[in-house]
Write a protein that holds these residues in place. Sequence first.
Motif, PDB file in Angstrom:
ATOM      1  N   THR A   5       0.797  -1.229   0.000  1.00  0.00           N
ATOM      2  CA  THR A   5       0.000   0.000   0.000  1.00  0.00           C
ATOM      3  C   THR A   5       0.829   1.278   0.000  1.00  0.00           C
ATOM      4  OG1 THR A   5      -0.162   0.036   2.424  1.00  0.00           O
ATOM      5  CG2 THR A   5      -1.926  -1.121   1.215  1.00  0.00           C
ATOM      6  N   HIS A   6       2.174   1.138  -0.020  1.00  0.00           N
ATOM      7  CA  HIS A   6       2.995   2.364   0.013  1.00  0.00           C
ATOM      8  C   HIS A   6       4.381   2.057  -0.523  1.00  0.00           C
ATOM      9  CE1 HIS A   6       3.520   6.458   1.995  1.00  0.00           C
ATOM     10  NE2 HIS A   6       4.750   6.172   1.599  1.00  0.00           N
ATOM     11  N   CYS A   7       4.661   2.511  -1.741  1.00  0.00           N
ATOM     12  CA  CYS A   7       5.910   2.126  -2.380  1.00  0.00           C
ATOM     13  C   CYS A   7       6.292   3.182  -3.415  1.00  0.00           C
ATOM     14  CB  CYS A   7       5.680   0.776  -3.056  1.00  0.00           C
ATOM     15  SG  CYS A   7       7.064   0.215  -4.016  1.00  0.00           S
ATOM     16  N   HIS A   8       7.558   3.640  -3.364  1.00  0.00           N
ATOM     17  CA  HIS A   8       8.012   4.701  -4.284  1.00  0.00           C
ATOM     18  C   HIS A   8       8.845   4.108  -5.413  1.00  0.00           C
ATOM     19  CE1 HIS A   8       6.691   7.792  -1.399  1.00  0.00           C
ATOM     20  NE2 HIS A   8       7.203   7.013  -0.462  1.00  0.00           N
ATOM     21  N   LEU A   9       8.240   3.244  -6.192  1.00  0.00           N
ATOM     22  CA  LEU A   9       8.990   2.499  -7.215  1.00  0.00           C
ATOM     23  C   LEU A   9       9.407   3.353  -8.414  1.00  0.00           C
ATOM     24  CD1 LEU A   9       9.652  -0.431  -6.705  1.00  0.00           C
ATOM     25  CD2 LEU A   9       7.854  -1.105  -8.275  1.00  0.00           C
ATOM     26  N   LEU A  35       1.309   3.735  -5.271  1.00  0.00           N
ATOM     27  CA  LEU A  35       2.438   4.662  -5.357  1.00  0.00           C
ATOM     28  C   LEU A  35       2.070   6.028  -4.778  1.00  0.00           C
ATOM     29  CD1 LEU A  35       3.273   3.881  -9.104  1.00  0.00           C
ATOM     30  CD2 LEU A  35       4.450   2.912  -7.104  1.00  0.00           C
ATOM     31  N   PRO A  36       2.569   6.363  -3.569  1.00  0.00           N
ATOM     32  CA  PRO A  36       2.325   7.699  -3.023  1.00  0.00           C
ATOM     33  C   PRO A  36       3.235   8.706  -3.721  1.00  0.00           C
ATOM     34  CG  PRO A  36       3.411   6.260  -1.419  1.00  0.00           C
ATOM     35  CD  PRO A  36       3.425   5.555  -2.706  1.00  0.00           C
ATOM     36  N   ASN A  37       2.698   9.892  -3.977  1.00  0.00           N
ATOM     37  CA  ASN A  37       3.511  10.910  -4.641  1.00  0.00           C
ATOM     38  C   ASN A  37       4.374  11.660  -3.619  1.00  0.00           C
ATOM     39  OD1 ASN A  37       4.298  12.359  -6.973  1.00  0.00           O
ATOM     40  ND2 ASN A  37       3.111  14.092  -6.213  1.00  0.00           N
ATOM     41  N   GLY A  92      -1.923  11.743  -1.188  1.00  0.00           N
ATOM     42  CA  GLY A  92      -0.744  11.499  -0.357  1.00  0.00           C
ATOM     43  C   GLY A  92       0.538  11.421  -1.156  1.00  0.00           C
ATOM     44  N   GLU A  93       1.718  11.380  -0.467  1.00  0.00           N
ATOM     45  CA  GLU A  93       1.584  11.380   0.954  1.00  0.00           C
ATOM     46  C   GLU A  93       1.693  12.794   1.498  1.00  0.00           C
ATOM     47  OE1 GLU A  93       5.654   9.029   1.088  1.00  0.00           O
ATOM     48  OE2 GLU A  93       5.150   9.695   3.107  1.00  0.00           O
ATOM     49  N   THR A  94       0.951  13.030   2.577  1.00  0.00           N
ATOM     50  CA  THR A  94       0.969  14.319   3.241  1.00  0.00           C
ATOM     51  C   THR A  94       1.195  14.059   4.731  1.00  0.00           C
ATOM     52  OG1 THR A  94      -0.342  16.307   3.673  1.00  0.00           O
ATOM     53  CG2 THR A  94      -1.580  14.261   3.369  1.00  0.00           C
ATOM     54  N   PHE A 153      -2.283   5.872   8.577  1.00  0.00           N
ATOM     55  CA  PHE A 153      -1.005   6.345   9.114  1.00  0.00           C
ATOM     56  C   PHE A 153       0.059   5.400   8.549  1.00  0.00           C
ATOM     57  CE2 PHE A 153      -1.539   9.611  12.412  1.00  0.00           C
ATOM     58  CZ  PHE A 153      -2.924   9.733  12.380  1.00  0.00           C
ATOM     59  N   HIS A 154       0.829   5.892   7.579  1.00  0.00           N
ATOM     60  CA  HIS A 154       1.772   5.002   6.917  1.00  0.00           C
ATOM     61  C   HIS A 154       2.999   4.794   7.801  1.00  0.00           C
ATOM     62  CE1 HIS A 154       5.588   5.836   4.808  1.00  0.00           C
ATOM     63  NE2 HIS A 154       5.314   7.101   4.891  1.00  0.00           N
ATOM     64  N   CYS A 155       3.585   3.587   7.710  1.00  0.00           N
ATOM     65  CA  CYS A 155       4.709   3.199   8.581  1.00  0.00           C
ATOM     66  C   CYS A 155       4.429   3.549  10.036  1.00  0.00           C
ATOM     67  CB  CYS A 155       6.012   3.855   8.132  1.00  0.00           C
ATOM     68  SG  CYS A 155       6.867   2.869   6.918  1.00  0.00           S
ATOM     69  N   THR A 203       5.680  -1.352   2.045  1.00  0.00           N
ATOM     70  CA  THR A 203       7.142  -1.416   2.107  1.00  0.00           C
ATOM     71  C   THR A 203       7.774  -0.047   2.345  1.00  0.00           C
ATOM     72  OG1 THR A 203       7.312  -1.169  -0.285  1.00  0.00           O
ATOM     73  CG2 THR A 203       7.410  -3.425   0.601  1.00  0.00           C
ATOM     74  N   ASP A 204       7.202   1.031   1.769  1.00  0.00           N
ATOM     75  CA  ASP A 204       7.871   2.335   1.702  1.00  0.00           C
ATOM     76  C   ASP A 204       9.177   2.222   0.918  1.00  0.00           C
ATOM     77  OD1 ASP A 204       7.882   5.088   2.044  1.00  0.00           O
ATOM     78  OD2 ASP A 204       8.955   5.014   3.953  1.00  0.00           O
ATOM     79  N   ALA A 205       9.281   1.217   0.024  1.00  0.00           N
ATOM     80  CA  ALA A 205      10.482   1.041  -0.790  1.00  0.00           C
ATOM     81  C   ALA A 205      10.776   2.328  -1.563  1.00  0.00           C
ATOM     82  CB  ALA A 205      10.261  -0.115  -1.778  1.00  0.00           C
TER      83      ALA A 205
HETATM   84 ZN   LIG Z   1       6.573   7.272   1.551  1.00  0.00          ZN
END
Ligand SMILES: [Zn+2]
Length: 258
Positions: A5-9, A35-37, A92-94, A153-155, A203-205
Motif C-alpha cells: 500500500t505504500h511504495c516509491h517504485l 504509489l504515493p507521490n 498522499g503522501e501528506t 497512518f503510513h509506517c 514497504t515504503d520502498a
Molecule cells: Zn513514503
Amino acid sequence: MIIDTHCHLYLEQFQHDIDDVIANAISNDVQRILLPNIDLNTIPDMLKLCEKQPELFRAMIGLHPCDVTPEYPHILETMKPYLSNKNVIAIGETGIDLHWEKETLGIQIESFEIQIEWAKSFNLPIVIHARESFQEIFDVLKQHDSPELSGVFHCFTGGKKEVHEIMSLNKFYFGIGGNSTYPKKNYGNILTEIPRNRIVLETDAPFLSPVPNRGKRNEPQFIKHTAEFVANALGIELKELTHLTSKNAIDLFGPSIA
Ligand SMILES: [Zn+2]
C-alpha cells in the motif's frame, strides 16, 4: 495476494532494474502496488508506471511534508487537476515531519489541511506521513474529522496511546512497514493492540527494508518478511494475514484495487 500500500517504485533507485523488481514482486504474490507521490517532479514517472502496468499500479496525488516550501499554494494548485486521473486512488503522501523539517511546521500544517479538504471533496482516502509529529497531526485531524474522512497512518510506529487516539477518529488504518521488524522496537506487542480490520501492509520502498534485508534497498518482494512478522505477532497463518490485510486495503482504497 499481497497489496503493497505504500511504495516509491518510480524513484531513481529503481531506474536500472525496474523490470526485475516488478517481476520479483509478482512472483512473490504482490499483485497490487500503490504509489504515493512526493512532489510535482515525481508525478510524470509515477503515472508512467501506471500506464505501463495498469493491472499492478495505482497512484496517489499529494505533497510530501518534507517538500513543503513557501510556494506550496501554487504547487498544490498545479497538482490538483491530476486528482481526476483514472489511476489516482488516494491523496498522499501528506502529513507533518518534525524530524527533518522543524522550521516549516506552520506551512506543513496549512498544506496538510488543504490536502485533507481534497480528500473530503474528492471522496478519496488520505495517506499520512508522521515523524515526531503525532500530536500535531492528531490535533489537525481532530479539527477536520468527519464521516467522509478516511485514511492511513503510513509506517505506523506509535504505541498503545496513539492506537487508541487514531481509533477515536472516523476511520483510519495502520500501515505496517519493514521498520516494525526491527528488534529494538519490540513492536509485536503493539500490533496486538491494533484492531485486525485496520491493518494494511506496505514497504515504503526503497526505504525501511525489513529484517533480514535491513540496510539494503527495499523492494516490494520483501513485504513477505513484514507479513511473516505480523502473522507471527498476531498468532495467525501467513495466508490468513495476507487475505485479511488485502481485504482491509480494498476497504480503505476502494474496489478499483481489488
Ligand atoms: Zn513514503
